[in-house]
Design an enzyme around this catalytic site. Structure first.
Site, PDB file in Angstrom:
ATOM      1  N   GLU A   1       4.275  -5.635   6.948  1.00  0.00           N
ATOM      2  CA  GLU A   1       3.455  -4.670   7.680  1.00  0.00           C
ATOM      3  C   GLU A   1       3.817  -4.576   9.159  1.00  0.00           C
ATOM      4  O   GLU A   1       3.774  -3.503   9.745  1.00  0.00           O
ATOM      5  CB  GLU A   1       1.977  -5.030   7.547  1.00  0.00           C
ATOM      6  CG  GLU A   1       1.394  -4.779   6.168  1.00  0.00           C
ATOM      7  CD  GLU A   1       1.553  -5.952   5.226  1.00  0.00           C
ATOM      8  OE1 GLU A   1       2.444  -6.796   5.427  1.00  0.00           O
ATOM      9  OE2 GLU A   1       0.768  -6.021   4.255  1.00  0.00           O
TER      10      GLU A   1
ATOM     11  N   ALA B   1       0.866  -1.186   0.000  1.00  0.00           N
ATOM     12  CA  ALA B   1       0.000   0.000   0.000  1.00  0.00           C
ATOM     13  C   ALA B   1       0.901   1.234   0.000  1.00  0.00           C
ATOM     14  O   ALA B   1       2.078   1.155   0.345  1.00  0.00           O
ATOM     15  CB  ALA B   1      -0.878  -0.018   1.246  1.00  0.00           C
TER      16      ALA B   1
ATOM     17  N   GLY C   1       0.612  -5.198   0.689  1.00  0.00           N
ATOM     18  CA  GLY C   1      -0.562  -5.240  -0.190  1.00  0.00           C
ATOM     19  C   GLY C   1      -0.239  -5.841  -1.534  1.00  0.00           C
ATOM     20  O   GLY C   1      -1.097  -6.421  -2.190  1.00  0.00           O
TER      21      GLY C   1
ATOM     22  N   GLU D   1      -0.613  -9.358  -1.122  1.00  0.00           N
ATOM     23  CA  GLU D   1      -2.045  -9.635  -0.919  1.00  0.00           C
ATOM     24  C   GLU D   1      -2.799  -9.622  -2.251  1.00  0.00           C
ATOM     25  O   GLU D   1      -3.707 -10.423  -2.461  1.00  0.00           O
ATOM     26  CB  GLU D   1      -2.621  -8.632   0.068  1.00  0.00           C
ATOM     27  CG  GLU D   1      -2.101  -8.884   1.477  1.00  0.00           C
ATOM     28  CD  GLU D   1      -2.508  -7.816   2.461  1.00  0.00           C
ATOM     29  OE1 GLU D   1      -2.178  -6.629   2.224  1.00  0.00           O
ATOM     30  OE2 GLU D   1      -3.149  -8.140   3.468  1.00  0.00           O
TER      31      GLU D   1
HETATM   32  N1  T1G Z   1       4.599   3.492   0.056  1.00  0.00           N
HETATM   33  C1  T1G Z   1       5.058   4.722  -0.279  1.00  0.00           C
HETATM   34  N2  T1G Z   1       6.350   4.977  -0.620  1.00  0.00           N
HETATM   35  C2  T1G Z   1       7.195   3.932  -0.612  1.00  0.00           C
HETATM   36  C3  T1G Z   1       6.790   2.622  -0.272  1.00  0.00           C
HETATM   37  C4  T1G Z   1       5.428   2.427   0.066  1.00  0.00           C
HETATM   38  N3  T1G Z   1       4.955   1.237   0.375  1.00  0.00           N
HETATM   39  N4  T1G Z   1       7.885   1.817  -0.349  1.00  0.00           N
HETATM   40  C5  T1G Z   1       8.913   2.593  -0.723  1.00  0.00           C
HETATM   41  N5  T1G Z   1       8.516   3.855  -0.885  1.00  0.00           N
HETATM   42  C6  T1G Z   1       9.347   4.975  -1.324  1.00  0.00           C
HETATM   43  C7  T1G Z   1      10.458   5.272  -0.340  1.00  0.00           C
HETATM   44  O1  T1G Z   1       9.983   6.144   0.665  1.00  0.00           O
HETATM   45  C8  T1G Z   1      11.479   5.938  -1.234  1.00  0.00           C
HETATM   46  O2  T1G Z   1      11.032   7.269  -1.457  1.00  0.00           O
HETATM   47  C9  T1G Z   1      11.319   5.191  -2.564  1.00  0.00           C
HETATM   48  O3  T1G Z   1      10.006   4.601  -2.524  1.00  0.00           O
HETATM   49  C10 T1G Z   1      12.351   4.106  -2.739  1.00  0.00           C
HETATM   50  O4  T1G Z   1      12.267   3.290  -1.568  1.00  0.00           O
HETATM   51  C11 T1G Z   1      -2.863  -3.205   3.109  1.00  0.00           C
HETATM   52  C12 T1G Z   1      -1.292  -1.719   4.658  1.00  0.00           C
HETATM   53  C13 T1G Z   1      10.243  -1.760  -1.734  1.00  0.00           C
HETATM   54  C14 T1G Z   1      12.134  -2.961  -0.590  1.00  0.00           C
HETATM   55  O5  T1G Z   1       6.365  -1.944   3.921  1.00  0.00           O
HETATM   56  O6  T1G Z   1      10.555  -2.120   1.890  1.00  0.00           O
HETATM   57  O7  T1G Z   1       0.858  -2.838   2.219  1.00  0.00           O
HETATM   58  O8  T1G Z   1      13.009   8.459  -0.451  1.00  0.00           O
HETATM   59  O9  T1G Z   1      14.599   3.835  -0.774  1.00  0.00           O
HETATM   60  O10 T1G Z   1      15.930   0.475  -0.871  1.00  0.00           O
HETATM   61  O11 T1G Z   1      -1.613  -4.923   4.014  1.00  0.00           O
HETATM   62  O12 T1G Z   1      11.082   0.575  -0.229  1.00  0.00           O
HETATM   63  O13 T1G Z   1      12.901   8.032  -2.928  1.00  0.00           O
HETATM   64  O14 T1G Z   1      11.318   9.688  -1.852  1.00  0.00           O
HETATM   65  O15 T1G Z   1      13.261   1.956   0.279  1.00  0.00           O
HETATM   66  O16 T1G Z   1      15.161  -0.148  -3.240  1.00  0.00           O
HETATM   67  C15 T1G Z   1       3.855  -2.626   3.037  1.00  0.00           C
HETATM   68  C16 T1G Z   1       8.132  -0.719   2.094  1.00  0.00           C
HETATM   69  C17 T1G Z   1       3.125  -1.349   3.107  1.00  0.00           C
HETATM   70  C18 T1G Z   1       7.374  -1.993   1.777  1.00  0.00           C
HETATM   71  C19 T1G Z   1      12.547  -0.918  -1.974  1.00  0.00           C
HETATM   72  N6  T1G Z   1       5.044  -2.482   2.200  1.00  0.00           N
HETATM   73  N7  T1G Z   1       9.175  -0.464   1.134  1.00  0.00           N
HETATM   74  O17 T1G Z   1      13.715  -0.624  -1.253  1.00  0.00           O
HETATM   75  O18 T1G Z   1      14.122   1.743  -2.082  1.00  0.00           O
HETATM   76  S1  T1G Z   1       1.730  -1.444   4.178  1.00  0.00           S
HETATM   77  C20 T1G Z   1       6.220  -2.130   2.741  1.00  0.00           C
HETATM   78  C21 T1G Z   1      10.338  -1.177   1.155  1.00  0.00           C
HETATM   79  C22 T1G Z   1       0.649  -2.469   3.332  1.00  0.00           C
HETATM   80  C23 T1G Z   1      -1.454  -3.751   3.279  1.00  0.00           C
HETATM   81  C24 T1G Z   1      -0.576  -2.870   4.102  1.00  0.00           C
HETATM   82  C25 T1G Z   1      11.397  -0.714   0.206  1.00  0.00           C
HETATM   83  C26 T1G Z   1      11.552  -1.606  -1.021  1.00  0.00           C
HETATM   84  P1  T1G Z   1      12.134   8.442  -1.676  1.00  0.00           P
HETATM   85  P2  T1G Z   1      13.616   2.728  -0.925  1.00  0.00           P
HETATM   86  P3  T1G Z   1      14.832   0.345  -1.888  1.00  0.00           P
END
Ligand code: T1G
Length: 681
Positions: free
Chosen positions: A124, A62, A101, A104
């Site tokens: 999450e 998400a 997500g 999911e």
């Molecule tokens: N939402 C918004 N921005 C995100 C994002 C996300 N999920 N993931 C990364 N970014 C942005 C990050 O802030 C950065 O921005 C850029 O993308 C590059 O990220 C309903 C509720 C995918 C492994 O927790 O683990 O789904 O600094 O520097 O090192 O059940 O990003 O460039 O402006 O980390 O190559 C669950 C979180 C969400 C994954 C890539 N998902 N992201 O790593 O790049 S909750 C996560 C990561 C959810 C559902 C629930 C990593 C990555 P900027 P980065 P990276």
């Protein structure tokens, strides 16, 4: 830019998401997916659907930036249900990371194919929430509770091969032919009379499994709320029908996502990424290639620092003045690697590969062709200056000269060289091969290229780096000082060692101030030649021969297994010391101890900000999380202060100020408190 586009490849509808940088499932993506499923249903020529991500990855979850704001529909659970309800088979084509997500969505698909390098996970819990679009209900039904529970509670992703082995992936396809292979697979399954539907599966658990899992993981999960909620949600998948399980997941999700812990962990997610953005450095700032690193000093720090580069495949020349300490240093590096291999985290081959990159030497000139040289010699300015003056004359032009100093003035060190723009502080935290934090200390003349190179290198050696400017103790140690000072003052006023430590242990720190002092060694910074009676409790203990863990006696007594017990002898020594200083003894409650240990740290952090020694408050949180074990579920010192209220912090500081010698209230903190502002907003 349209986030979701569709195209027909014969009888397969290919749905592509293009929402850089990580295909987060923001509202445009959700709306596009819903529309694509409707398009497939309405077109009789379409026999199957493939969902694929453009760019670097499948959906990475998400859009976390939407949290806390009013969410525009359709919500992700709704989109996921639309996919699963499709009468035409939907195939998830996965590369990069299918996370949260994203996984999911893939679980709602009838089939999942992935390239070998893909990773899949439900992270999450690391954001203080739990999978909120059916992950806790579908994953156990697809892969079984035994495989699903650790994935959901740890939040750690698994590689595609393992996903295939547990049945999460139906087929591993070509690394370079994902779309074509997914379309071919779609045609293969389109003819089937029925297709797997995750929600119709059954999740079974062995009796007592969940309580056993809780016991096994209690220590790791202590303090965090989300892991327990994850366990309850998975437990519901084994005891309730799918729809009721979904209701349970929703109830648990909503409670967590609106709670302080999730706000704190989401703050840290973005804070860690913001820390790599440096004032004056842009994406176009040229990097200096670092092909070879030199390290002066093969002691604990020098050896630990060397391991970071060796493990990243970067050759290291390790210099010492004499053979014996050099041999000891090399032996310790090997011993540490072999210990890691014994835990299964490295192979014997990887140990040899790392060791083969190490070149021990006694010859200073062997550093000449290094691109970066880091000194980890004695923490005395005169020695640092002598070393840097010599390095400047030996090491090739254009190379970076870095000090691992914990406190000393980088500008003063740079001034003895002809290359102040190539001088920087790289403050590693001990043990340097373990602690994630790296303070990058920018001198007044440090060039943007050198800063950008240091930041890029920190990622390569898997450190979390924060830029600090020159001041005594930079960010972390400067804020540690008032905490240790107040800890000593509280001791002299009547609080007991173990009570003070317990307050920080209960707050969530891995150890309290005196346990930390015993671990580091009471004689750090103590000069035995100082004849005058000790001013500090710690020096008084040193004079009595107590050194902490290293000789079995410090603030605590230690047995051969390093179990600690409070020392009645030390307690009496402290009381006598206080009496000699004429300090009245009193009972001090835990709240006062907490406030006097932590509020002055917040104040020091605000002073660091107002002096421009840190770029942003969230950087300070990242320092304390990764350098000192500040409990993540509070977001770090600055976010925690915002959460409890800056007015509360200022009121506490003003109340205790008379007992805090030399205390100066930060103007920034006072102004923010008065105006209802926040440090981290
Ligand atoms: N939402 C918004 N921005 C995100 C994002 C996300 N999920 N993931 C990364 N970014 C942005 C990050 O802030 C950065 O921005 C850029 O993308 C590059 O990220 C309903 C509720 C995918 C492994 O927790 O683990 O789904 O600094 O520097 O090192 O059940 O990003 O460039 O402006 O980390 O190559 C669950 C979180 C969400 C994954 C890539 N998902 N992201 O790593 O790049 S909750 C996560 C990561 C959810 C559902 C629930 C990593 C990555 P900027 P980065 P990276």
């Amino acid at each position: 830019m349209t986030a979701i586009t569709t195209r027909k490849d014969g009888d397969v509808l290919v749905v592509t998401s293009d929402n850089p940088p990580v295909n987060a499932l923001g509202v445009a993506v959700r709306q596009g997916l819903a529309a694509a499923i409707a398009e497939a249903a309405a077109d009789p020529a379409v026999k199957a659907v493939v969902i694929i991500g453009a760019g670097r990855t499948f959906f990475a979850g998400a859009d976390i930036t939407e949290f806390g704001k009013s969410m525009q529909g359709p919500g992700l659970p709704e989109v996921v249900d639309l996919i699963e309800a499709s009468t035409k088979p939907v195939i998830a084509a996965i590369h990069g990371t299918a996370l949260g997500g994203g996984l999911e969505v893939a679980l709602a698909c009838h089939y999942r194919v992935a390239v070998p390098s893909a990773k899949l996970g439900l992270p999450e819990v690391k954001l203080g929430i739990l999978p909120g679009a059916g992950g806790t209900q579908r994953l156990p039904r697809v892969v079984g509770v035994e495989a699903a529970l650790p994935m959901i509670v740890s939040g750690d992703p698994i590689p595609a091969r393992k996903a295939e082995a547990i049945g999460l992936i139906d087929r591993i396809v070509g690394e370079a032919s994902l779309e074509a292979d997914a379309i071919a697979y779609a045609r293969e399954v389109a003819g089937k009379s029925a297709h797997p539907v995750a929600s119709r599966g059954e999740a079974k658990a062995e009796p007592g499994m969940f309580d056993h899992f809780r016991q096994q993981n209690a220590r790791r999960l202590k303090g965090f709320e989300a892991p327990e909620a994850c366990i309850q949600a998975v437990e519901a998948a084994t005891t309730l029908p799918f729809d009721q399980g979904m209701a349970k997941e929703r109830e648990l999700f909503m409670k967590l996502v609106t709670g302080d812990q999730s706000k704190a962990l989401r703050h840290l997610f973005f804070a860690e990424r913001a820390a790599s953005k440096i004032d004056g450095v842009t994406a176009d700032t040229p990097l200096i290639p670092i092909a070879k690193v030199g390290i002066l000093g093969a002691g604990t720090m020098g050896g630990g620092i060397a391991m970071n580069f060796l493990s990243a495949g970067i050759p290291v020349t390790l210099l010492e003045r004499e053979q014996a300490p050099l041999d000891r240093g090399v032996a310790l590096i090997r011993k540490n690697y072999e210990a890691t291999a014994k835990k299964g985290r490295m192979t014997a081959e990887q140990v040899e590969t790392a060791m083969a990159l190490l070149t021990p030497t006694l010859a200073f000139d062997d550093l000449a062709d290094c691109d970066l040289v880091i000194e980890a010699v004695f923490e005395l300015m005169a020695i640092k200056k002598e070393v840097f003056a010599r390095l400047d004359g030996v090491v090739k032009q254009g190379a970076i000269l870095a000090s691992n100093t914990s406190y000393l003035d980088i500008d003063e060190i740079a001034a003895v060289t002809q290359r102040p723009d190539h001088v920087i502080g790289l403050h590693f935290f001990s043990p340097a091969n373990v602690m994630r934090l790296l303070e990058i200390v920018r001198g007044a003349k440090t060039s943007p290229s050198v800063l950008a190179t240091a930041m890029a290198l920190s990622k390569k050696i898997r450190k979390v780096a924060v830029v600090a400017c020159v001041c005594h103790g930079f960010i972390g140690n400067r804020m540690l000082a008032p905490r240790q000072q107040q800890g000593n003052a509280l001791l002299l006023e009547g609080a007991r060692v173990e009570d003070i430590d317990q307050v920080l242990l209960d707050f969530g720190f891995p150890m309290g101030p005196f346990q930390m002092s015993d671990l580091a060694g009471l004689d750090i910074g103590w000069d035995p030649n100082n004849s005058h009676p000790a001013e500090k409790v710690q020096d008084m203990l040193c004079e009595a021969g107590l050194r902490g863990q290293k000789n079995g006696h410090g603030f605590y007594d230690y047995d051969e297994k390093r179990n600690r017990t409070p020392s009645a002898k030390v307690e009496q020594m402290i009381r006598d010391f206080a009496a000699r200083k004429g300090i009245a003894q009193r009972r001090i409650d835990r709240q006062e101890i907490l406030e006097r240990l932590l509020y002055p740290m917040v104040n020091e952090g605000a002073l660091i900000l107002e002096e421009g020694k840190a770029q942003r408050a969230s950087d300070i949180d990242i320092v304390w999380l990764n350098g000192y074990g500040w409990p993540a579920w509070t977001g770090g010192p600055m976010f925690w202060a915002d959460t409890i209220g800056l007015d509360v912090v200022v009121a506490g500081l003003e109340k205790h100020a008379p007992k805090m010698e030399g205390f100066r209230l930060s103007k920034l903190l006072a102004d923010k408190a008065a105006g209802g502002g926040k440090l981290t907003a």
